[in-house]
Write a protein that holds these residues in place. Structure first.
Motif, PDB file in Angstrom:
ATOM      1  N   ARG A   1     -73.354   7.489 -11.545  1.00  0.00           N
ATOM      2  CA  ARG A   1     -73.077   7.721 -12.966  1.00  0.00           C
ATOM      3  C   ARG A   1     -74.299   8.200 -13.755  1.00  0.00           C
ATOM      4  N   GLU A   2     -75.480   7.672 -13.486  1.00  0.00           N
ATOM      5  CA  GLU A   2     -76.645   8.097 -14.260  1.00  0.00           C
ATOM      6  C   GLU A   2     -76.910   9.592 -14.079  1.00  0.00           C
TER       7      GLU A   2
ATOM      8  N   ASP B   1     -65.791  12.819 -22.586  1.00  0.00           N
ATOM      9  CA  ASP B   1     -67.082  12.840 -21.927  1.00  0.00           C
ATOM     10  C   ASP B   1     -66.934  13.379 -20.506  1.00  0.00           C
TER      11      ASP B   1
ATOM     12  N   ALA C   1     -69.365   6.158  -6.501  1.00  0.00           N
ATOM     13  CA  ALA C   1     -68.997   6.831  -7.754  1.00  0.00           C
ATOM     14  C   ALA C   1     -69.659   6.148  -8.940  1.00  0.00           C
ATOM     15  N   VAL C   2     -69.686   4.828  -8.918  1.00  0.00           N
ATOM     16  CA  VAL C   2     -70.343   4.089  -9.994  1.00  0.00           C
ATOM     17  C   VAL C   2     -71.856   4.319  -9.953  1.00  0.00           C
TER      18      VAL C   2
ATOM     19  N   ALA D   1     -78.123  11.370  -9.078  1.00  0.00           N
ATOM     20  CA  ALA D   1     -76.782  10.950  -8.667  1.00  0.00           C
ATOM     21  C   ALA D   1     -76.775  10.497  -7.216  1.00  0.00           C
TER      22      ALA D   1
ATOM     23  N   ALA E   1     -68.908  13.209 -18.070  1.00  0.00           N
ATOM     24  CA  ALA E   1     -69.345  12.222 -17.083  1.00  0.00           C
ATOM     25  C   ALA E   1     -68.244  11.218 -16.776  1.00  0.00           C
ATOM     26  N   ASP E   2     -67.474  10.827 -17.794  1.00  0.00           N
ATOM     27  CA  ASP E   2     -66.329   9.942 -17.559  1.00  0.00           C
ATOM     28  C   ASP E   2     -65.345  10.599 -16.610  1.00  0.00           C
ATOM     29  N   ASN E   3     -65.024  11.860 -16.880  1.00  0.00           N
ATOM     30  CA  ASN E   3     -64.057  12.561 -16.043  1.00  0.00           C
ATOM     31  C   ASN E   3     -64.587  12.782 -14.630  1.00  0.00           C
TER      32      ASN E   3
ATOM     33  N   GLU F   1     -66.734  10.793 -12.966  1.00  0.00           N
ATOM     34  CA  GLU F   1     -66.635   9.520 -12.264  1.00  0.00           C
ATOM     35  C   GLU F   1     -65.190   9.223 -11.883  1.00  0.00           C
TER      36      GLU F   1
ATOM     37  N   LEU G   1     -74.625  11.841 -13.331  1.00  0.00           N
ATOM     38  CA  LEU G   1     -73.550  12.537 -14.046  1.00  0.00           C
ATOM     39  C   LEU G   1     -73.846  12.584 -15.538  1.00  0.00           C
ATOM     40  N   ASP G   2     -74.367  11.478 -16.075  1.00  0.00           N
ATOM     41  CA  ASP G   2     -74.742  11.452 -17.490  1.00  0.00           C
ATOM     42  C   ASP G   2     -75.837  12.466 -17.793  1.00  0.00           C
TER      43      ASP G   2
END
Length: 282
Positions: free
Chosen positions: A47-48, A3, A43-44, A66, A5-7, A9, A50-51
Motif C-alpha cells: 500500500r505505501e 483514491d 496487497a496490504v 511496493a 491507491a484504494d482501487n 489495493e 501504491l500511495d
C-alpha cells in the motif's frame, strides 16, 4: 472509490479472490510455496508504494517501495501485478487511458530503472538466463547491476523493451497496456460479482496467448497446451464457461505445478482499470 491507491489495493485482493483460476492461487487453492493469505498480506504491504504512485512519485521508487512492503508481509505474491499497476496508478492522477499510461512509462528514467533493480533484492523472482551480452544487466544481480545500467543510460522503459519477447508484463509497457485495457473491457461486459468476473476474464486471456511464466518454467509446448485447454473451455464472445470443467482444469494445473502467473498479473491490472472507470462495483 476516488483514491487510485484504494482501487489498486482492491484490485489485487479481488484478483486473488477470483476462483477458479487454473494453476493459480485463489480462495480455494494454495500452491506449495504461496498461500491465499500471502496475497492478502502482500496487497496490504504494497500500500505505501501504491500511495506514492497515487501522489505523483516516480514509478521506480513507488514500485520498489511496493515490492519491499509486499515481500515483508506476503512473500513474492504480486511482483508482476505491481509492475503493471504502479504506472497505471500514476496515470490515474490525470486520466487513466492508454495514451496517458504510455506517457507515464515513456517518462521513466535511469533512476527508475535503478529502483527496479533494487526491488529484486527484496524478493526472489523467477527469471530466465539473459543473453551473454546482457549478463551485466541480469536483474538477479540487483543493485550490483546498477553501474552497468547507468553506463548504458537505460531507462526503465528501455529495460522493459529488452525483456520483450519472453515477458508479457514487459510487453504491456511497450504496447500501451493493451491486454490490461482489454481485460478491463471484458470485466465490464461480464456478469456476476467481481470475483467471478475476474476468474472468467483470466480464462479468456489464458485462452488467447501462452502465459510467459509457464513458458519460462515449463517450456513452450506446455504453455501452448495450457492455452489450448483454456480455449476449449471458454466462449470468449459470450464470456461463458463450464464452471465444473474449469474447476477440474484448475486442480489439474495446481497438481502439475503449472502456474500461469503472468495472466493473473494482467487480470489484476484489468481490475484496477475497471474499478477506476467504475465499470465494476462492489
Amino acid at each position: 472509490m476516488d483514491d487510485p491507491a484504494d482501487n489498486a489495493e482492491l484490485a489485487l485482493l479481488l484478483e486473488v479472490a477470483g476462483t477458479p483460476k487454473p494453476g493459480n492461487v485463489d480462495r480455494h487453492r494454495d500452491l506449495d510455496d504461496l498461500r491465499f493469505e500471502h496475497f492478502l498480506a502482500g496487497a496490504v504491504g504494497a500500500r505505501e508504494g501504491l500511495d506514492l504512485a497515487a501522489n505523483g512519485a516516480a514509478v521506480g521508487p513507488a514500485f520498489e517501495r511496493a515490492i519491499e512492503g509486499m515481500a515483508t508481509h506476503g512473500e513474492n505474491s504480486q511482483f508482476g501485478a505491481l509492475l503493471l499497476v504502479i504506472p497505471l496508478v500514476r496515470a490515474a492522477r490525470d486520466d487513466l487511458s492508454q495514451p496517458v499510461a504510455e506517457s507515464v512509462v515513456e517518462g521513466t528514467t535511469v533512476a527508475d530503472a535503478a529502483a527496479f533493480y533494487r526491488a529484486f533484492e527484496h524478493v526472489d523472482v523467477f527469471v530466465g538466463d539473459p543473453p551473454e551480452d546482457m549478463e551485466p544487466l541480469d536483474v538477479r544481480r540487483g543493485a550490483d547491476a546498477i553501474p552497468a545500467l547507468e553506463d548504458r543510460g537505460l531507462t526503465l522503459l528501455d529495460v522493459m523493451d529488452r525483456s520483450v519477447p519472453g515477458d508479457d508484463v514487459a510487453r504491456e509497457w511497450i504496447r500501451g497496456f493493451e491486454r490490461s485495457f482489454t481485460a478491463a473491457e471484458r470485466l465490464a461486459a461480464a456478469d456476476g460479482p467481481p470475483t467471478d468476473r475476474a476468474a472468467t476474464v483470466f480464462l479468456s486471456l489464458l485462452a488467447e496467448r501462452p502465459d510467459t511464466l509457464v513458458v519460462k518454467r515449463h517450456g513452450e509446448a506446455v504453455a501452448a497446451e495450457v492455452t489450448e485447454r483454456a480455449a476449449e473451455l471458454v466462449d470468449r464472445d459470450a464470456l461463458e464457461t463450464d464452471r465444473a470443467a474449469v474447476e477440474t482444469f484448475a486442480d489439474e494445473l495446481v497438481d502439475r505445478g503449472v502456474n500461469p502467473g503472468t495472466t493473473a498479473d494482467l487480470t489484476a491490472a484489468g481490475l484496477f482499470i475497471a474499478l477506476e472507470h467504475e465499470a465494476v462495483e462492489i
